[in-house]
Design an enzyme around this catalytic site. Structure first.
Site, mmCIF file in Angstrom:
data_model
loop_
_atom_site.group_PDB
_atom_site.id
_atom_site.type_symbol
_atom_site.label_atom_id
_atom_site.label_comp_id
_atom_site.label_asym_id
_atom_site.label_seq_id
_atom_site.Cartn_x
_atom_site.Cartn_y
_atom_site.Cartn_z
ATOM 1 N N LYS A 1 12.248 42.667 51.300
ATOM 2 C CA LYS A 1 13.217 41.747 50.828
ATOM 3 C C LYS A 1 14.535 42.390 50.257
ATOM 4 C CE LYS A 1 13.786 37.831 47.620
ATOM 5 N NZ LYS A 1 14.698 38.348 46.733
ATOM 6 N N LYS B 1 20.653 39.600 40.542
ATOM 7 C CA LYS B 1 19.235 39.855 40.117
ATOM 8 C C LYS B 1 18.462 40.692 41.212
ATOM 9 C CE LYS B 1 15.783 37.089 40.973
ATOM 10 N NZ LYS B 1 15.005 37.624 41.886
#
Length: 196
Positions: A72, A140
């Protein structure tokens, strides 16, 4: 983040048993492993293939616990840098007077074409910055990317540069806008707006 790769080798992860891990894996992979609208899932936990295939176009097990997280992060690097490259290129085209729509049509079928380009270029040219994936969320994720890269001693200069661009946009009040808003960083410097 990097340390998670070594966790769970004995079938336990924070006190969860194998069945709980399978359920958690399905939820985690479904929530964070989807890529674009074709929904490819990259599971890091052992889960039933038929369950995942019902949720995704493709299922690829990248390794053990933690590998899906790293996958990811890699995805987020590629997406962020692609959006930044598209932004830089289209601002240049606009600045010199070439229509971005024609540039997009000319390059999308060649090597410069990508899923990111096809997803973001039309939205940018339509000035549609409604959140699909927010700048704040990409910040983030890039923070996790850079933390992981520092842990393993891997320099990521392009990712760091895009992170700073996103931070600047956040400071300009665009944290809740789509990450396609990266183009506004370049537009502000060039004093030009990319539109159809």
């Amino acid at each position: 983040m990097h340390g998670i790769l070594s966790l769970g080798s004995n079938g336990e992860f924070y006190g969860l048993d194998h069945e709980q891990l399978m359920i958690l894996g399905s939820l985690v992979c479904g929530a964070v492993g989807c890529v674009a609208s074709t929904a490819s899932i990259v599971p890091a936990l052992v889960v039933e293939i038929f369950v995942l295939k019902a949720m995704a176009a493709s299922v690829i097990r990248t390794r053990d616990i933690g590998a899906g997280n790293v996958t990811k992060l890699v995805n987020q690097i590629v997406v962020a840098i692609n959006i930044a490259a598209m932004s830089e290129a289209f601002v240049l085209a606009s600045k010199v007077g070439v229509q971005p729509e024609l540039v997009y049509q000319a390059i999308r079928g060649g090597l410069a074409g990508s899923t990111v380009l096809d997803a973001k270029a039309p939205l940018v040219m339509d000035r549609n910055f409604d959140p699909g994936f927010r700048i704040n969320l990409h910040i983030k994720d890039l923070s996790n990317v850079l933390e992981t890269s520092h842990e393993v001693g891997e320099p990521l200069p392009l990712t760091a540069a895009v992170m700073e661009m996103m931070q600047a946009l956040k400071m300009d009040g665009m944290g809740d806008c789509d990450h396609g808003s990266l183009i506004r960083y370049y537009e502000k410097m060039a004093k030009v707006e990319v539109k159809r």
